[in-house]
Design a protein around this motif. Structure first.
Motif, short mmCIF file in Angstrom:
data_model
loop_
_atom_site.label_atom_id
_atom_site.label_comp_id
_atom_site.label_asym_id
_atom_site.label_seq_id
_atom_site.Cartn_x
_atom_site.Cartn_y
_atom_site.Cartn_z
N GLY A 148 0.85 -1.48 0.07
CA GLY A 148 -0.04 0.07 -0.16
C GLY A 148 0.78 1.20 -0.38
N ASP A 149 1.39 1.24 1.08
CA ASP A 149 2.45 2.22 1.32
C ASP A 149 3.89 3.01 -0.78
N ARG A 150 3.56 1.91 -0.96
CA ARG A 150 4.35 0.94 -2.20
C ARG A 150 3.48 2.61 -3.40
N CYS A 151 2.96 1.40 -3.55
CA CYS A 151 1.33 1.54 -4.73
C CYS A 151 1.08 4.03 -4.23
N ALA A 152 0.61 4.24 -3.26
CA ALA A 152 0.77 4.97 -3.01
C ALA A 152 2.08 6.41 -3.48
N ALA A 153 3.24 5.90 -3.15
CA ALA A 153 4.19 6.52 -3.39
C ALA A 153 4.41 6.71 -5.13
N LEU A 154 3.94 5.12 -5.62
CA LEU A 154 4.08 5.65 -6.90
C LEU A 154 3.33 6.63 -7.50
N ALA A 155 1.99 6.33 -7.38
CA ALA A 155 1.20 7.10 -7.79
C ALA A 155 1.23 8.78 -7.78
N THR A 156 2.54 9.44 -6.48
CA THR A 156 2.96 10.53 -6.71
C THR A 156 3.96 10.57 -7.85
N ASP A 157 4.01 9.32 -8.51
CA ASP A 157 5.17 9.61 -9.45
C ASP A 157 5.49 9.26 -10.88
N CYS A 158 4.30 10.42 -11.60
CA CYS A 158 4.32 10.67 -13.15
C CYS A 158 5.15 10.18 -13.59
N ASP A 159 6.58 10.52 -13.50
CA ASP A 159 7.63 10.66 -14.51
C ASP A 159 8.54 8.95 -15.27
N ILE A 160 8.46 8.24 -13.66
CA ILE A 160 8.52 6.64 -13.83
C ILE A 160 7.69 6.05 -14.05
N ILE A 161 6.28 6.45 -14.24
CA ILE A 161 5.20 6.05 -14.36
C ILE A 161 5.11 5.96 -16.23
N LYS A 162 5.32 6.18 -17.24
CA LYS A 162 5.50 6.77 -18.30
C LYS A 162 6.72 6.17 -18.38
N SER A 163 7.83 6.54 -18.41
CA SER A 163 9.29 5.62 -18.71
C SER A 163 8.73 4.44 -18.46
N ARG A 164 8.51 3.60 -17.87
CA ARG A 164 7.64 2.18 -18.01
C ARG A 164 6.85 1.65 -18.70
N ALA A 165 6.02 2.65 -18.78
CA ALA A 165 4.97 2.40 -19.61
C ALA A 165 4.21 2.99 -20.43
N GLY A 166 5.13 4.01 -21.26
CA GLY A 166 4.26 4.68 -22.36
C GLY A 166 5.24 4.26 -23.39
N PHE A 167 4.75 3.03 -24.04
CA PHE A 167 5.00 2.63 -24.67
C PHE A 167 5.06 3.92 -26.48
N HIS A 168 5.75 3.48 -26.97
CA HIS A 168 5.85 4.56 -27.85
C HIS A 168 4.75 4.66 -29.37
N TRP A 169 4.14 3.38 -29.17
CA TRP A 169 3.33 3.31 -30.62
C TRP A 169 1.76 3.49 -30.02
N TRP A 170 1.73 3.87 -27.85
CA TRP A 170 0.62 4.03 -27.15
C TRP A 170 0.21 4.97 -27.67
N PRO A 171 -1.57 5.46 -27.92
CA PRO A 171 -2.39 7.00 -28.60
C PRO A 171 -2.25 8.32 -27.41
N LYS A 172 -2.05 8.73 -28.08
CA LYS A 172 -2.15 9.70 -27.24
C LYS A 172 -2.89 10.58 -26.57
N ILE A 173 -3.59 11.76 -25.47
CA ILE A 173 -4.63 12.55 -25.06
C ILE A 173 -4.96 12.98 -26.17
N ALA A 174 -6.43 12.66 -26.52
CA ALA A 174 -6.60 13.58 -27.59
C ALA A 174 -8.57 14.06 -27.00
N LYS A 175 -8.09 15.89 -27.57
CA LYS A 175 -9.27 16.47 -27.53
C LYS A 175 -10.42 17.34 -28.82
N PRO A 176 -11.30 16.32 -28.28
CA PRO A 176 -12.35 16.08 -29.61
C PRO A 176 -12.87 17.32 -29.13
N LYS A 177 -13.33 18.36 -30.95
CA LYS A 177 -13.08 19.51 -31.21
C LYS A 177 -14.99 19.36 -31.30
#
Length: 177
Positions: A148-177
């Motif tokens: 639980g403590d580990r997950c709470a710490a990881l939830a605040t570290d978006c950079d490390i999550i993006k570096s692990r899970a951010g596959f180059h082919w993964w879709p980016k965030i879209a804002k429809p018009k």
């Protein structure tokens, strides 16, 4: 706004998580632990594009539980009219759409069978395991507190999550018009 999240579960127990370690030549390293079969499950809902992650630690999996977890995730992620979440899942039996209540603002997409390499959430489990690797954990309550403590710490570290899970082919965030 349309975002693509991925979700996966990870099972941890009192059986030790082992990794390679250095040892003097001729000596065999040891990892202490009891092979007891008490389990915790960690579920991650991750946006690889932003690193935003929602973590849940629980003691089992089932279709009714997953439906409740999905509703909790949708509420906490504020899915709805202004935010649509496309959720990528594996084909675990409790993920199937038959009889599953899917909240408003969430759309499910299933990966082909037997393709864990396509699941960005799979890459997070080594981060979750880090505080218990090659260590003996006495009780399931102690394991729950550590994870639980580990997950709470990881939830605040978006950079490390993006570096692990951010596959180059993964879709980016879209804002429809």
């Amino acid at each position: 706004m349309v975002e693509v999240f991925a979700s996966d579960e990870h099972r941890l127990g009192l059986k030790p998580v082992t990794r390679r370690v250095w040892a003097p030549v001729g000596e065999r390293p040891t990892a202490h632990g009891h092979h007891r079969f008490d389990w915790l499950y960690v579920t991650a809902f991750v946006s690889p594009a932003s690193g935003e992650t929602f973590w849940y630690v629980h003691d089992g999996v089932s279709k009714p539980f997953f439906a409740a977890l999905l509703a909790t995730f949708a509420r906490e992620a504020k899915a709805g009219v202004d935010r649509t979440i496309v959720l990528v899942l594996d084909n675990a039996g409790w993920h199937g759409e038959a009889g599953l209540s899917v909240p408003n603002g969430v759309r499910l997409v299933f990966l082909p069978p037997y393709t864990p390499e396509l699941q960005p959430a799979e890459t997070l489990w080594s981060l979750v395991d880090e505080p218990i690797v090659n260590k003996h954990v006495e009780t399931i309550e102690e394991l729950d507190a550590i994870i639980g403590d580990r997950c709470a710490a990881l939830a605040t570290d978006c950079d490390i999550i993006k570096s692990r899970a951010g596959f180059h082919w993964w879709p980016k965030i879209a804002k429809p018009k």
